[in-house]
Enzyme design. Structure first.
Site, PDB file in Angstrom:
ATOM      1  N   MET A   1       0.810  -1.119  -0.111  1.00 18.35           N
ATOM      2  CA  MET A   1      -0.032  -0.012  -0.043  1.00 18.35           C
ATOM      3  C   MET A   1       0.827   1.248   0.190  1.00 18.35           C
ATOM      4  SD  MET A   1      -3.066  -0.677  -0.041  1.00 18.35           S
ATOM      5  CE  MET A   1      -4.107  -2.008   0.089  1.00 18.35           C
ATOM      6  N   CYS A   2       2.321   0.977   0.035  1.00 16.39           N
ATOM      7  CA  CYS A   2       3.267   2.281  -0.241  1.00 16.39           C
ATOM      8  C   CYS A   2       3.418   3.082   1.117  1.00 16.39           C
ATOM      9  CB  CYS A   2       2.424   3.414  -1.258  1.00 16.39           C
ATOM     10  SG  CYS A   2       1.940   2.741  -2.991  1.00 16.39           S
ATOM     11  N   ARG A   3       4.383   3.624   1.118  1.00 16.81           N
ATOM     12  CA  ARG A   3       4.759   4.705   2.246  1.00 16.81           C
ATOM     13  C   ARG A   3       5.104   6.281   1.658  1.00 16.81           C
ATOM     14  NH1 ARG A   3       2.867   2.898   6.848  1.00 16.81           N
ATOM     15  NH2 ARG A   3       1.334   2.802   5.296  1.00 16.81           N
TER      16      ARG A   3
END
Length: 257
Positions: A1-3
């Protein structure tokens, strides 16, 4: 889900923001602490953006951040007052290409999306249909994040202030695509706007700077979690830093209202 993370403040080393903290964005690419079920690592690309004067500069790759041996040498001499950087965990079925990595830009803004649009692409096809055909034909990539950027950018071009453009985009998408994760981040190097929508977000305000990030990069007690379904609007120059947090659904307030 990314950062992702955003910074506003005095000119600092971009490497010092992205690569060097104890729990840096680089470390979050292989050892994130709070993905909330949205994957285990962020190995599907990365991007770092900063402002040179009023123009955004972006460096993006489709490979994991930890594999780019040129990155430390590239970033160490760069100093900037506004930064947006991200590492990517691609949603299953979406392409892993350089242009799918945030930050997205039009030269004036930097934009990132941490999350997923449920039911993509049919769930928000009606919103895409409202965009100019040329915007759809020139998307950076056929991904939910690239389309979210096109929706936000269209609002900015229509004269909406950044907080409203982000908030209304999130609310429209959430209404059509239930259970989406919509942590968006936007900056022009003067104002930084971010949302917490079914994913983690925290802020750090110092004497002269503001950081908004998916995860704190150290144990500084000034890190403050952002409540879910809230929007953050921050500025750092001129004058002391300011930060306002409001529920999404209420019009966000800030220096640009």
């Amino acid at each position: 889900m990314c950062r992702h993370l955003g910074y506003l403040g005095p000119a600092v080393s971009v490497a010092g923001l992205v690569l060097e903290p104890q729990h840096s964005l680089l470390r979050q690419s292989w050892a994130p602490a709070d993905m909330r079920g949205g994957g285990t690592i962020n190995a599907d690309g990365f991007g770092v953006g900063w402002f040179a004067g009023d123009r955004a500069v972006v460096y993006r790759r489709a490979s994991p951040m930890w594999t780019d041996t040129a990155l430390p040498g590239l970033l160490k001499p760069v100093r900037a007052t506004g930064v947006l950087a991200a590492v990517r965990s691609a949603t299953v079925g979406m392409p892993v290409v350089e242009t799918a990595a945030a930050p997205f830009t039009d030269g004036e803004w930097l934009f990132s999306h941490n999350g997923v649009v449920r039911g993509w692409p049919s769930s928000i096809a009606s919103l895409a249909a409202g965009l100019p055909v040329t915007d759809l034909m020139t998307l950076d990539a056929p991904t939910d994040a690239a389309l979210l950027w096109a929706l936000v950018r269209a609002r900015l071009r229509d004269g909406q202030e950044p907080g409203k453009a982000i908030a209304e985009t999130v609310l429209e998408v959430a209404e059509l695509a239930a259970d989406s994760r919509l942590n968006l981040m936007l900056t022009d190097g003067r104002t930084l706007v971010a949302t917490a929508w079914t994913h983690s977000l925290a802020t750090l305000v110092t004497e002269d700077s503001v950081v908004i990030a998916s995860e704190p990069w150290d144990t500084d007690p000034r890190w403050t979690p952002v409540p879910d379904h809230h929007i953050v609007t921050a500025t750092a120059t001129p004058g002391p830093p300011s930060l306002a947090v409001h529920p999404l659904g209420a019009r966000p307030k800030g220096n640009h209202d």
